[in-house]
Design a protein around this motif. Structure first.
Motif, PDB file in Angstrom:
ATOM      1  N   PRO A  30       0.767  -1.383  -0.155  1.00  0.00           N
ATOM      2  CA  PRO A  30       0.079  -0.027   0.150  1.00  0.00           C
ATOM      3  C   PRO A  30       0.709   1.367  -0.011  1.00  0.00           C
ATOM      4  CG  PRO A  30       0.309  -0.683   2.316  1.00  0.00           C
ATOM      5  CD  PRO A  30       0.741  -1.965   1.276  1.00  0.00           C
ATOM      6  N   HIS A  31       2.116   1.453  -0.031  1.00  0.00           N
ATOM      7  CA  HIS A  31       2.795   2.476   0.023  1.00  0.00           C
ATOM      8  C   HIS A  31       3.382   3.126  -1.121  1.00  0.00           C
ATOM      9  CE1 HIS A  31       4.085   0.068   4.095  1.00  0.00           C
ATOM     10  NE2 HIS A  31       2.981   1.066   4.226  1.00  0.00           N
ATOM     11  N   GLY A  32       2.723   2.954  -2.184  1.00  0.00           N
ATOM     12  CA  GLY A  32       3.080   3.621  -3.589  1.00  0.00           C
ATOM     13  C   GLY A  32       3.038   2.802  -4.515  1.00  0.00           C
ATOM     14  N   TRP A  33       2.793   3.711  -5.737  1.00  0.00           N
ATOM     15  CA  TRP A  33       2.786   2.759  -7.178  1.00  0.00           C
ATOM     16  C   TRP A  33       3.636   3.756  -8.126  1.00  0.00           C
ATOM     17  CZ3 TRP A  33       1.281   5.294 -11.350  1.00  0.00           C
ATOM     18  CH2 TRP A  33       0.497   6.636 -11.153  1.00  0.00           C
ATOM     19  N   GLY A  34       4.206   2.825  -9.144  1.00  0.00           N
ATOM     20  CA  GLY A  34       4.835   3.760 -10.135  1.00  0.00           C
ATOM     21  C   GLY A  34       4.640   3.055 -11.529  1.00  0.00           C
ATOM     22  N   LEU A  35       5.052   3.811 -12.500  1.00  0.00           N
ATOM     23  CA  LEU A  35       4.529   3.278 -13.843  1.00  0.00           C
ATOM     24  C   LEU A  35       5.658   4.123 -14.734  1.00  0.00           C
ATOM     25  CD1 LEU A  35       3.124   1.681 -16.185  1.00  0.00           C
ATOM     26  CD2 LEU A  35       1.491   3.594 -16.333  1.00  0.00           C
ATOM     27  N   ALA A  36       6.286   3.250 -15.619  1.00  0.00           N
ATOM     28  CA  ALA A  36       7.402   3.904 -16.582  1.00  0.00           C
ATOM     29  C   ALA A  36       7.370   3.239 -17.776  1.00  0.00           C
ATOM     30  CB  ALA A  36       8.893   3.634 -16.242  1.00  0.00           C
ATOM     31  N   ASN A  37       6.967   4.253 -18.751  1.00  0.00           N
ATOM     32  CA  ASN A  37       6.625   3.771 -20.316  1.00  0.00           C
ATOM     33  C   ASN A  37       7.833   4.550 -20.885  1.00  0.00           C
ATOM     34  OD1 ASN A  37       5.855   2.902 -22.762  1.00  0.00           O
ATOM     35  ND2 ASN A  37       4.041   3.666 -22.655  1.00  0.00           N
ATOM     36  N   MET A  38       8.892   3.634 -21.244  1.00  0.00           N
ATOM     37  CA  MET A  38      10.304   4.046 -21.699  1.00  0.00           C
ATOM     38  C   MET A  38      10.320   3.970 -23.033  1.00  0.00           C
ATOM     39  SD  MET A  38      11.340   4.499 -18.650  1.00  0.00           S
ATOM     40  CE  MET A  38      13.210   5.021 -18.887  1.00  0.00           C
ATOM     41  N   HIS A  39      10.533   5.113 -23.895  1.00  0.00           N
ATOM     42  CA  HIS A  39      10.934   5.322 -25.268  1.00  0.00           C
ATOM     43  C   HIS A  39      12.200   5.708 -25.583  1.00  0.00           C
ATOM     44  CE1 HIS A  39       6.462   4.850 -25.703  1.00  0.00           C
ATOM     45  NE2 HIS A  39       6.511   5.769 -24.519  1.00  0.00           N
ATOM     46  N   SER A  40      12.529   5.840 -26.795  1.00  0.00           N
ATOM     47  CA  SER A  40      13.930   6.093 -27.304  1.00  0.00           C
ATOM     48  C   SER A  40      14.077   7.488 -27.328  1.00  0.00           C
ATOM     49  CB  SER A  40      14.155   5.386 -28.703  1.00  0.00           C
ATOM     50  OG  SER A  40      13.165   5.760 -29.599  1.00  0.00           O
ATOM     51  N   ALA A  52      -2.283   1.912  -4.898  1.00  0.00           N
ATOM     52  CA  ALA A  52      -2.492   1.915  -6.335  1.00  0.00           C
ATOM     53  C   ALA A  52      -4.126   2.057  -6.634  1.00  0.00           C
ATOM     54  CB  ALA A  52      -1.599   0.929  -7.010  1.00  0.00           C
ATOM     55  N   SER A  53      -4.677   1.141  -5.591  1.00  0.00           N
ATOM     56  CA  SER A  53      -6.135   0.961  -5.794  1.00  0.00           C
ATOM     57  C   SER A  53      -6.941   2.123  -5.428  1.00  0.00           C
ATOM     58  CB  SER A  53      -6.639  -0.191  -5.052  1.00  0.00           C
ATOM     59  OG  SER A  53      -6.391  -0.027  -3.403  1.00  0.00           O
ATOM     60  N   CYS A  54      -6.209   3.303  -4.571  1.00  0.00           N
ATOM     61  CA  CYS A  54      -6.856   4.672  -4.228  1.00  0.00           C
ATOM     62  C   CYS A  54      -6.507   5.717  -4.841  1.00  0.00           C
ATOM     63  CB  CYS A  54      -6.476   4.675  -2.704  1.00  0.00           C
ATOM     64  SG  CYS A  54      -7.056   3.401  -1.476  1.00  0.00           S
ATOM     65  N   ARG A  76       4.670  -0.600  -3.719  1.00  0.00           N
ATOM     66  CA  ARG A  76       5.531  -0.615  -2.929  1.00  0.00           C
ATOM     67  C   ARG A  76       4.988  -1.038  -1.433  1.00  0.00           C
ATOM     68  NH1 ARG A  76       8.371   4.366   0.185  1.00  0.00           N
ATOM     69  NH2 ARG A  76      10.350   3.204   1.064  1.00  0.00           N
ATOM     70  N   LEU A  77       5.976  -1.953  -1.000  1.00  0.00           N
ATOM     71  CA  LEU A  77       5.774  -2.139   0.644  1.00  0.00           C
ATOM     72  C   LEU A  77       7.008  -1.744   1.111  1.00  0.00           C
ATOM     73  CD1 LEU A  77       4.029  -3.584   2.833  1.00  0.00           C
ATOM     74  CD2 LEU A  77       5.096  -5.750   2.363  1.00  0.00           C
ATOM     75  N   ALA A  78       6.920  -0.586   1.746  1.00  0.00           N
ATOM     76  CA  ALA A  78       8.216  -0.179   2.264  1.00  0.00           C
ATOM     77  C   ALA A  78       8.787  -1.171   3.394  1.00  0.00           C
ATOM     78  CB  ALA A  78       7.993   1.165   2.832  1.00  0.00           C
ATOM     79  N   THR A  79      10.202  -1.398   3.090  1.00  0.00           N
ATOM     80  CA  THR A  79      11.190  -1.744   4.200  1.00  0.00           C
ATOM     81  C   THR A  79      12.359  -0.876   4.536  1.00  0.00           C
ATOM     82  OG1 THR A  79      12.631  -2.807   2.550  1.00  0.00           O
ATOM     83  CG2 THR A  79      10.808  -4.109   3.676  1.00  0.00           C
ATOM     84  N   ASN A  87      10.624   8.324  -2.567  1.00  0.00           N
ATOM     85  CA  ASN A  87      10.772   7.082  -2.538  1.00  0.00           C
ATOM     86  C   ASN A  87      10.234   5.891  -3.324  1.00  0.00           C
ATOM     87  OD1 ASN A  87      12.715   7.586  -0.729  1.00  0.00           O
ATOM     88  ND2 ASN A  87      11.435   7.710   1.180  1.00  0.00           N
ATOM     89  N   CYS A  88       9.094   6.423  -4.115  1.00  0.00           N
ATOM     90  CA  CYS A  88       8.430   5.489  -4.911  1.00  0.00           C
ATOM     91  C   CYS A  88       9.334   5.158  -6.285  1.00  0.00           C
ATOM     92  CB  CYS A  88       7.189   6.105  -5.291  1.00  0.00           C
ATOM     93  SG  CYS A  88       5.982   6.551  -3.960  1.00  0.00           S
ATOM     94  N   HIS A  89       9.294   3.976  -6.653  1.00  0.00           N
ATOM     95  CA  HIS A  89       9.950   3.499  -7.819  1.00  0.00           C
ATOM     96  C   HIS A  89       8.964   3.814  -8.994  1.00  0.00           C
ATOM     97  CE1 HIS A  89      12.204   0.303  -5.266  1.00  0.00           C
ATOM     98  NE2 HIS A  89      11.603   1.227  -4.660  1.00  0.00           N
ATOM     99  N   PRO A  90       9.534   4.011 -10.477  1.00  0.00           N
ATOM    100  CA  PRO A  90      11.056   3.740 -10.448  1.00  0.00           C
ATOM    101  C   PRO A  90      11.810   4.990 -10.171  1.00  0.00           C
ATOM    102  CG  PRO A  90       9.905   4.205 -12.568  1.00  0.00           C
ATOM    103  CD  PRO A  90       8.660   4.405 -11.324  1.00  0.00           C
ATOM    104  N   PHE A  91      13.173   4.980 -10.220  1.00  0.00           N
ATOM    105  CA  PHE A  91      14.214   5.822 -10.188  1.00  0.00           C
ATOM    106  C   PHE A  91      14.800   6.138 -11.281  1.00  0.00           C
ATOM    107  CE2 PHE A  91      13.621   3.729  -6.080  1.00  0.00           C
ATOM    108  CZ  PHE A  91      13.419   4.897  -5.146  1.00  0.00           C
ATOM    109  N   ILE A  92      15.066   7.420 -11.748  1.00  0.00           N
ATOM    110  CA  ILE A  92      15.545   7.773 -13.048  1.00  0.00           C
ATOM    111  C   ILE A  92      16.853   8.575 -12.941  1.00  0.00           C
ATOM    112  CG2 ILE A  92      15.144   8.755 -15.195  1.00  0.00           C
ATOM    113  CD1 ILE A  92      13.397   6.471 -14.965  1.00  0.00           C
TER     114      ILE A  92
END
Length: 265
Positions: A30-40, A52-54, A76-79, A87-92
């Motif tokens: 429940p601790h976060g969501w991320g989405l990356a659509n990578m193009h050239s 994510a569901s919220c 994310r389930l934070a550890t 702190n949410c992924h993805p990292f760029i």
């Protein structure tokens, strides 16, 4: 721990159904969501420190076709690290030759002192972001010594050595993208699966449907994917991660601090 997802193909495909199945697991992450659509030529990154569901933002994104060749997702389930957007992924991050790198991680770094120096350099406070900064430093060192950009194979070899070393006593399920190559690594049993079909190459922490062709990702190897195919496969290292009572205790202690913070808000 977190869940991770990637889609790798030779042609842009719509991946909404896969993403919806993946994000349905967010009740336990429940601790976060991320989405990356990578193009050239451009990349689209979205992330939030909410379940994510919220997320109305995520609902809006998935109400339209998500089409791409290299799509990555994370819940994310934070550890390690606060429940905040950095702190949410993805990292760029970009290397010195202006190559953009993306990383998502499922796991925890329990023991790797070389990452400590990045605590003051990162935007958030996660071990995952520190992994990416460490990798980019090593790529920069190699390219400065070479006096030229690295080749795809050279980058794969560098990451193979780094990942094998990082995986000692650490859970290191990784997905990394460098603009050319998608890197996949797992060192814990039954924690990462793949499906190759006519659509492309799917990888996820748990199978996303009842297709019997989902298989566990082979442990302790780094794989390099382009256009839905494995083009590089490393030798097997010996650093399988087995969760111990000590690991569980440290994670539980951290989760208690999160719950206390949530109750105080």
């Amino acid at each position: 721990m977190c869940e991770i997802f990637c889609f790798n193909s030779d042609k842009p495909k719509e991946v909404n159904q896969c993403l919806e199945c993946f994000y349905n697991h967010s009740e336990d992450h429940p601790h976060g969501w991320g989405l990356a659509n990578m193009h050239s030529d451009d990349s689209i990154i979205n992330k939030e420190p909410v379940k994510a569901s919220c997320s109305q933002n995520l609902k809006n994104i998935l109400s339209n076709p998500v089409v791409g060749k290299n799509v990555f997702a994370h819940i994310r389930l934070a550890t390690v690290g606060e429940i905040i957007s950095p702190n949410c992924h993805p990292f760029i991050e970009a290397d010195d030759n202006n190559r953009s790198w993306m990383l998502i991680h499922n796991g925890t770094i329990f023991d790797y002192p070389e990452l400590d120096k990045y605590a003051d350099k990162e935007n958030g406070d996660t071990d995952s972001e520190r992994i990416l900064l460490y990798i980019i430093d090593k790529i920069n060192e190699f390219e400065h010594e070479k006096g030229a950009p690295s080749t795809i194979k050279e980058r794969f070899n560098i990451l193979n050595d780094l990942v094998a070393d990082l995986s000692k006593n650490n859970k290191l399920n990784l997905m990394i993208y460098d603009g050319d190559l998608t890197y996949i690594h797992s060192n814990m049993k039954d924690s990462l699966y793949y499906l190759k079909n006519e659509e492309g190459f799917l990888v996820a922490s748990t199978p996303l449907d009842g297709d019997e062709n989902w298989k566990p990702v082979e442990l302790n190897k780094l794989f390099g994917l382009i256009d839905g195919n494995i083009i590089f496969e490393s030798e097997e290292h010996e650093n399988e991660f087995i969760l111990t009572e000590e690991h569980e205790r440290r994670i539980e202690e951290f989760l208690k601090t999160i719950h206390r913070d949530e109750n105080n808000d």
